[in-house]
Design a protein around this motif. Structure first.
Motif, mmCIF file in Angstrom:
data_model
loop_
_atom_site.group_PDB
_atom_site.id
_atom_site.type_symbol
_atom_site.label_atom_id
_atom_site.label_comp_id
_atom_site.label_asym_id
_atom_site.label_seq_id
_atom_site.Cartn_x
_atom_site.Cartn_y
_atom_site.Cartn_z
ATOM 1 N N THR A 260 42.772 33.741 36.397
ATOM 2 C CA THR A 260 44.253 33.770 36.726
ATOM 3 C C THR A 260 45.007 33.569 35.173
ATOM 4 O O THR A 260 45.787 34.364 34.815
ATOM 5 C CB THR A 260 44.921 32.479 37.208
ATOM 6 O OG1 THR A 260 44.145 32.440 38.602
ATOM 7 C CG2 THR A 260 46.421 32.544 37.500
ATOM 8 N N MET A 261 44.610 32.979 34.268
ATOM 9 C CA MET A 261 45.022 32.996 32.755
ATOM 10 C C MET A 261 44.725 34.242 32.234
ATOM 11 O O MET A 261 45.526 34.981 31.444
ATOM 12 C CB MET A 261 44.259 31.693 31.983
ATOM 13 C CG MET A 261 44.529 30.462 32.485
ATOM 14 S SD MET A 261 43.634 28.881 31.588
ATOM 15 C CE MET A 261 44.565 29.201 29.988
ATOM 16 N N LYS B 292 44.462 37.348 33.576
ATOM 17 C CA LYS B 292 45.348 38.077 34.181
ATOM 18 C C LYS B 292 46.848 37.923 33.700
ATOM 19 O O LYS B 292 47.561 39.068 33.592
ATOM 20 C CB LYS B 292 45.493 37.910 35.657
ATOM 21 C CG LYS B 292 46.064 39.188 36.504
ATOM 22 C CD LYS B 292 46.082 38.751 38.023
ATOM 23 C CE LYS B 292 46.943 39.731 38.642
ATOM 24 N NZ LYS B 292 46.539 39.604 40.318
ATOM 25 N N ALA B 293 47.082 36.831 33.360
ATOM 26 C CA ALA B 293 48.623 36.533 32.795
ATOM 27 C C ALA B 293 48.525 36.708 31.355
ATOM 28 O O ALA B 293 49.682 36.490 30.679
ATOM 29 C CB ALA B 293 48.988 35.105 33.091
ATOM 30 N N LYS C 93 47.228 35.047 29.064
ATOM 31 C CA LYS C 93 47.123 33.509 28.379
ATOM 32 C C LYS C 93 45.812 33.331 27.477
ATOM 33 O O LYS C 93 44.714 33.778 28.004
ATOM 34 C CB LYS C 93 47.511 32.601 29.270
ATOM 35 C CG LYS C 93 48.909 32.684 29.837
ATOM 36 C CD LYS C 93 49.193 31.485 30.621
ATOM 37 C CE LYS C 93 50.441 31.509 31.517
ATOM 38 N NZ LYS C 93 50.986 30.436 32.223
#
Length: 289
Positions: free
Chosen positions: A80-81, A83-84, A86
């Motif tokens: 998730t990080m 993909k974002a 981050k």
């Protein structure tokens, strides 16, 4: 001179109930409590890696699986990080490589000596370190101990002068000759009353031990508090193997105690270049600095 074998393994006794920190530790291992931005176990593992430790051995108990999970790959979080867009740099120290971390269970709370004994098959015939994570040491304590060990071999305990009325909370050393920060250990006793203490040199939560201590622990002899005490087993190695206490250049925080835990958060926050000024400003506003 006998060959000094390298210290590659470290045992982390993390099966304790953390009763001094209730209710926070009712459902959370005390080693997972955070000091500023990372749990106590992370500080301990960082210290071990800094000292050249290659294998981390967690002696856990029921309800402590989060300690092992913490060092696993957080796939969903990291995906998730990523993909974002981050940064995942904050997670770097919380990952282990395959085989770096091994855990065993201590089924009954029978003392520190028993917890260390539970790791005997993984330790094998090698010297090993023992790290108590609730003794948070800032300044590379285990690395300094390994440096001392590489000079003198044998067994080494981390020690510091304790207050005279606190000897009943520590294993206390009977000191011999001293040279620099190293003191020869002539004897040790677990939690003596102040009137019976042989010195004020108390053992704090770091050890480097030879594997023969496991044979002594195998007898499961009970000591102070009816528990199997590591101090009692170590004492039986004195005179048979080199034994020293080393006073390290590091700051200790007793995070098994509520006051010590709060002070550790304050001290480490004050040393942080971002948090420090904000904490100092708050303390000044309360008239504390």
């Amino acid at each position: 001179m006998s060959l000094i074998r390298p210290v590659r393994k470290a045992v982390f006794p993390v099966a304790g109930l953390g009763t001094r920190l209730l209710p926070a530790t009712k459902t959370m291992p005390k080693e997972m409590l955070t000091v500023v931005d990372r749990p106590l176990i992370q500080y301990a593992v960082d210290e071990a890696r800094d000292a050249g430790i290659e294998q981390l051995i967690f002696v856990t108990g029921r309800g402590k699986s989060s300690l092992v999970d913490y060092f696993d790959l957080g796939f969903e979080l990291e995906a998730t990080m990523e993909k974002a867009g981050k940064s995942r740099a904050a997670l770097d120290g919380s990952r282990t490589t395959p085989g770096e971390l091994i855990s065993v269970r201590q089924q009954q709370p029978l003392g520190l000596g028993h917890a260390v004994w539970c790791a005997r098959h993984i330790v094998g015939d090698e010297p090993f370190a023992v790290i108590l994570p609730d003794d948070l040491m800032v300044g590379g304590a285990l690395r300094q101990m390994v440096e001392a060990y590489n000079r003198v071999g044998g067994n080494i305990v981390c020690a510091a002068e304790v207050e005279a009325d606190k000897t009943a909370s520590y294993g206390i050393v009977t000191p011999g000759k001293s040279e620099g920060n190293l003191t020869q250990v002539l004897g040790m006793v677990e939690k003596p009353k102040p009137a019976d203490a042989p010195s004020r040199l108390g053992i704090i939560g770091r050890y480097i031990l030879q594997p023969e201590v496991m044979d002594i622990l195998d007898a499961k002899e009970s000591g102070a508090g009816g528990e199997i005490q590591l101090t009692d087993a170590m004492a039986k190695l004195i005179g048979k193997q080199p034994f020293h206490a080393v006073e390290v250049d590091a700051v200790r925080h007793d995070c098994g105690d509520k006051a010590g835990f709060v002070l550790a958060n304050l001290a480490i926050a004050m040393d942080d270049p971002v948090l420090g000024p904000r904490v100092a400003e708050y303390l000044a506003s309360r008239g504390h600095v």
